[in-house]
Write a protein that holds these residues in place. Structure first.
Motif, mmCIF file in Angstrom:
data_model
loop_
_atom_site.group_PDB
_atom_site.id
_atom_site.type_symbol
_atom_site.label_atom_id
_atom_site.label_comp_id
_atom_site.label_asym_id
_atom_site.label_seq_id
_atom_site.Cartn_x
_atom_site.Cartn_y
_atom_site.Cartn_z
ATOM 1 N N GLY A 22 -5.665 23.968 -85.180
ATOM 2 C CA GLY A 22 -7.085 23.462 -85.751
ATOM 3 C C GLY A 22 -7.802 24.742 -86.316
ATOM 4 O O GLY A 22 -8.272 24.559 -87.515
ATOM 5 N N THR A 23 -7.572 25.873 -85.934
ATOM 6 C CA THR A 23 -8.358 27.034 -86.451
ATOM 7 C C THR A 23 -7.582 27.159 -87.856
ATOM 8 O O THR A 23 -8.277 27.719 -88.869
ATOM 9 C CB THR A 23 -8.225 28.255 -85.442
ATOM 10 O OG1 THR A 23 -8.842 28.053 -84.515
ATOM 11 C CG2 THR A 23 -8.737 29.547 -86.212
ATOM 12 N N ALA A 24 -6.148 27.323 -87.567
ATOM 13 C CA ALA A 24 -5.395 27.546 -88.992
ATOM 14 C C ALA A 24 -5.767 26.440 -90.056
ATOM 15 O O ALA A 24 -5.649 26.952 -91.226
ATOM 16 C CB ALA A 24 -3.847 27.695 -88.678
ATOM 17 N N ARG A 25 -5.822 25.232 -89.715
ATOM 18 C CA ARG A 25 -6.071 24.097 -90.673
ATOM 19 C C ARG A 25 -7.393 24.552 -91.271
ATOM 20 O O ARG A 25 -7.523 24.268 -92.535
ATOM 21 C CB ARG A 25 -6.068 22.683 -90.074
ATOM 22 C CG ARG A 25 -6.270 21.640 -90.969
ATOM 23 C CD ARG A 25 -7.590 21.080 -90.677
ATOM 24 N NE ARG A 25 -8.580 21.074 -89.557
ATOM 25 C CZ ARG A 25 -8.821 20.682 -88.289
ATOM 26 N NH1 ARG A 25 -8.226 19.542 -88.065
ATOM 27 N NH2 ARG A 25 -9.705 21.368 -87.896
ATOM 28 N N THR A 26 -8.545 24.747 -90.360
ATOM 29 C CA THR A 26 -9.757 25.320 -91.120
ATOM 30 C C THR A 26 -9.920 26.306 -91.848
ATOM 31 O O THR A 26 -10.448 26.454 -92.978
ATOM 32 C CB THR A 26 -10.868 25.407 -89.905
ATOM 33 O OG1 THR A 26 -10.905 24.108 -89.076
ATOM 34 C CG2 THR A 26 -12.363 25.614 -90.437
ATOM 35 N N PHE A 27 -9.111 27.345 -91.565
ATOM 36 C CA PHE A 27 -8.930 28.456 -92.448
ATOM 37 C C PHE A 27 -8.327 28.111 -93.984
ATOM 38 O O PHE A 27 -8.821 28.602 -94.846
ATOM 39 C CB PHE A 27 -8.265 29.584 -91.976
ATOM 40 C CG PHE A 27 -8.720 30.306 -90.738
ATOM 41 C CD1 PHE A 27 -10.212 30.394 -90.713
ATOM 42 C CD2 PHE A 27 -8.189 31.140 -89.979
ATOM 43 C CE1 PHE A 27 -10.678 31.047 -89.525
ATOM 44 C CE2 PHE A 27 -8.807 31.669 -89.032
ATOM 45 C CZ PHE A 27 -10.041 31.909 -88.673
ATOM 46 N N ALA A 28 -7.147 27.261 -93.844
ATOM 47 C CA ALA A 28 -6.753 26.850 -95.134
ATOM 48 C C ALA A 28 -7.495 25.899 -96.074
ATOM 49 O O ALA A 28 -7.520 26.094 -96.873
ATOM 50 C CB ALA A 28 -5.559 25.935 -94.757
ATOM 51 N N GLN A 29 -8.405 25.268 -95.159
ATOM 52 C CA GLN A 29 -9.346 24.372 -96.101
ATOM 53 C C GLN A 29 -10.439 25.230 -96.819
ATOM 54 O O GLN A 29 -10.608 25.228 -97.910
ATOM 55 C CB GLN A 29 -10.150 23.464 -95.024
ATOM 56 C CG GLN A 29 -9.565 22.079 -94.724
ATOM 57 C CD GLN A 29 -10.216 21.500 -93.470
ATOM 58 O OE1 GLN A 29 -11.029 22.141 -92.661
ATOM 59 N NE2 GLN A 29 -9.811 20.209 -93.479
ATOM 60 N N ARG A 30 -10.800 26.254 -95.788
ATOM 61 C CA ARG A 30 -12.124 27.170 -96.345
ATOM 62 C C ARG A 30 -11.146 28.156 -97.476
ATOM 63 O O ARG A 30 -12.207 28.582 -98.426
ATOM 64 C CB ARG A 30 -12.523 28.204 -95.454
ATOM 65 C CG ARG A 30 -13.232 27.223 -94.433
ATOM 66 C CD ARG A 30 -14.668 26.631 -94.812
ATOM 67 N NE ARG A 30 -15.192 26.150 -93.725
ATOM 68 C CZ ARG A 30 -16.131 25.073 -93.936
ATOM 69 N NH1 ARG A 30 -16.567 24.975 -95.243
ATOM 70 N NH2 ARG A 30 -16.833 24.697 -93.037
ATOM 71 N N LEU A 31 -10.138 28.503 -97.340
ATOM 72 C CA LEU A 31 -9.500 29.296 -98.583
ATOM 73 C C LEU A 31 -9.026 28.632 -99.764
ATOM 74 O O LEU A 31 -8.389 29.060 -100.493
ATOM 75 C CB LEU A 31 -8.222 30.098 -98.073
ATOM 76 C CG LEU A 31 -8.738 31.159 -96.856
ATOM 77 C CD1 LEU A 31 -7.629 31.610 -96.242
ATOM 78 C CD2 LEU A 31 -9.601 32.370 -97.669
ATOM 79 N N GLY A 32 -9.335 27.226 -99.779
ATOM 80 C CA GLY A 32 -8.817 26.364 -100.873
ATOM 81 C C GLY A 32 -7.295 25.932 -101.058
ATOM 82 O O GLY A 32 -6.578 25.729 -102.052
ATOM 83 N N VAL A 75 -1.738 22.847 -97.591
ATOM 84 C CA VAL A 75 -1.434 23.830 -96.269
ATOM 85 C C VAL A 75 -2.281 22.979 -95.131
ATOM 86 O O VAL A 75 -1.964 22.674 -94.021
ATOM 87 C CB VAL A 75 -1.658 25.170 -96.470
ATOM 88 C CG1 VAL A 75 -1.752 25.852 -94.995
ATOM 89 C CG2 VAL A 75 -0.727 25.716 -97.470
ATOM 90 N N ALA A 76 -3.358 22.901 -95.474
ATOM 91 C CA ALA A 76 -4.217 22.136 -94.340
ATOM 92 C C ALA A 76 -4.113 21.005 -94.148
ATOM 93 O O ALA A 76 -3.847 20.492 -92.997
ATOM 94 C CB ALA A 76 -5.951 22.065 -95.022
#
Length: 102
Positions: free
Chosen positions: A51-61, A65-66
């Motif tokens: 969940g954390t990695a998915r959110t980071f991927a979303q925020r990083l554009g 990956v998300a």
């Protein structure tokens, strides 16, 4: 970019706890209930990480990956739900019966 892999001390501890339970003596139903709880501990750790990695991927554009991380997150949540269903339907009631002193 090459990713450096490091040992997760948290996951190592969770796995060690599960191994202790797997090797413990006790009534089979009680042991099964404890092992399901240990497996869910692993699932919850994984759910938090994905969940954390998915959110980071979303925020990083990085929507692709998300999306892949979301698929994995969904699989982990489904596994956790299946473990809960199994425990509630049969394993925990059996453990409760075995745990009663007569």
């Amino acid at each position: 970019q090459k990713v450096q892999s490091e040992k997760s001390e948290g996951m190592a501890g969770i796995i060690e706890e599960g191994q202790v339970l797997a090797n413990a003596r006790g009534k089979p139903g009680v042991k099964d209930a404890a092992l399901i709880a240990a497996a869910q501990h692993v699932e919850h750790y994984e759910i938090a990480g994905y969940g954390t990695a998915r959110t980071f991927a979303q925020r990083l554009g990085h929507p692709q990956v998300a999306s892949l991380l979301q698929q994995t997150l969904d699989e982990e949540k489904a596994a956790d739900k299946e473990l809960s269903s199994l425990a509630e339907a049969s394993i925990n009631p059996e453990a409760a019966r075995e745990g009663h002193v007569r």
